[in-house]
Scaffold this motif. Structure first.
Motif, PDB file in Angstrom:
ATOM      1  N   PHE A  56      65.568  88.329  36.988  1.00  0.00           N
ATOM      2  CA  PHE A  56      66.719  88.705  37.815  1.00  0.00           C
ATOM      3  C   PHE A  56      67.631  87.505  38.066  1.00  0.00           C
ATOM      4  O   PHE A  56      68.852  87.594  37.934  1.00  0.00           O
ATOM      5  N   LEU A  57      67.047  86.365  38.437  1.00  0.00           N
ATOM      6  CA  LEU A  57      67.850  85.176  38.688  1.00  0.00           C
ATOM      7  C   LEU A  57      68.480  84.647  37.399  1.00  0.00           C
ATOM      8  O   LEU A  57      69.593  84.122  37.425  1.00  0.00           O
ATOM      9  N   ALA A  58      67.788  84.784  36.293  1.00  0.00           N
ATOM     10  CA  ALA A  58      68.359  84.359  35.016  1.00  0.00           C
ATOM     11  C   ALA A  58      69.618  85.168  34.702  1.00  0.00           C
ATOM     12  O   ALA A  58      70.644  84.609  34.284  1.00  0.00           O
ATOM     13  N   ARG A  59      69.543  86.482  34.916  1.00  0.00           N
ATOM     14  CA  ARG A  59      70.732  87.330  34.683  1.00  0.00           C
ATOM     15  C   ARG A  59      71.827  87.013  35.678  1.00  0.00           C
ATOM     16  O   ARG A  59      73.008  86.950  35.325  1.00  0.00           O
ATOM     17  N   LEU A  60      71.461  86.799  36.939  1.00  0.00           N
ATOM     18  CA  LEU A  60      72.443  86.533  37.984  1.00  0.00           C
ATOM     19  C   LEU A  60      73.200  85.241  37.725  1.00  0.00           C
ATOM     20  O   LEU A  60      74.417  85.158  37.931  1.00  0.00           O
ATOM     21  N   LEU A  61      72.496  84.226  37.262  1.00  0.00           N
ATOM     22  CA  LEU A  61      73.094  82.912  37.026  1.00  0.00           C
ATOM     23  C   LEU A  61      73.546  82.717  35.581  1.00  0.00           C
ATOM     24  O   LEU A  61      74.003  81.641  35.224  1.00  0.00           O
TER      25      LEU A  61
END
Length: 253
Positions: A180-185
């Motif tokens: 999720f954080l990889a996609r968000l950032l």
């Protein structure tokens, strides 16, 4: 009597810009000192085989990608500048992974060739983003290589030099990922890892260069030669890693 004070907005903008540039220089200096301390005192890094790097001319430095946050790229850049006296450059800056696959099709490959034609040392991590994503139990087992670096080496005639980095896997181990954080950032991956590295001892070992002959003429011959060179470089680097792991005595202190 009127007084021309000029444009206060412009004056303020110049002042802010100069202040920002000064802060940037201070940040770079502090980061450089921190990296010096990590290399010399915290990781107690040993450099082996520096004589295997050509004193001049181009070369493709092929290293294993290890450690969750990619600290190895910055450390290698520092080690080459200080211990060898040559600058190690990457196609897209420290930690980037050049992935050119075919001549004329990948901008990364064109940039690699520019660096090699300028007689520079080009650093590549052929495992790509799969290297830092290796589970801790599989550390130092190389993932498949992208052959882009081999295409560049064949076109430029630059030798390929394997470089084994031992210690980064224990210094910044990866325990998983947060998609999720990889996609968000907008990152390839966001690892679950310590925010500050553990004090594992590092060794950077430079192996013997693999000479590269002039590139074949036909596309089929070039493809075969690139895959063959890629396989040789991967085998040489894995042998180097296995040898240095067998010699390691103390992991931390």
């Amino acid at each position: 009597m009127s007084e021309d004070t000029g444009d206060p907005t412009g004056v303020a903008g110049d002042g802010l810009r100069q202040f920002g540039e000064r802060l940037g220089r201070m940040g770079e200096s502090a980061g450089d000192r921190l990296l010096d301390w990590l290399v010399d005192d915290y990781f107690r890094l040993d450099l082996l085989g520096p004589e295997n790097i050509p004193s001049e001319g181009p070369a493709v430095v092929v290293a294993n990608r290890s450690g969750a946050w990619g600290l190895d790229a910055l450390v290698l850049q520092k080690v080459f500048a200080r211990g060898i006296g040559r600058t190690l450059v990457y196609a897209h800056g420290p930690g980037a992974v050049p992935l050119g696959a075919a001549p004329g099709l990948e901008p990364e490959l064109e940039l690699e060739l520019e660096r090699l034609n300028a007689r520079e040392l080009l650093g590549v991590f052929p495992e790509g983003n799969s290297g830092p994503g290796t589970p801790f139990r599989g550390r130092y087992r190389l993932r498949p290589f992208d052959p882009g670096f081999a295409v560049s080496a064949l076109q430029s005639g630059a030798p390929v030099v394997p470089v084994a980095v031992v210690g980064a896997e224990e210094a910044v181990p990866g325990f998983g990922e947060i998609p999720f954080l990889a996609r968000l950032l907008d990152l390839p991956r966001f690892p679950v890892a310590p925010l500050f590295p553990f004090p594992a001892k590092w060794t950077v070992t430079i192996g013997e260069p693999i000479p590269v002959a002039a590139g074949p003429e036909t596309p089929a011959q070039r493809a075969d030669a690139a895959h063959g060179l890629c396989a040789r470089a991967r085998a040489a680097l894995q042998d180097l890693l296995d040898r240095e792991l067998g010699r390691r005595d103390d992991l931390f202190w």
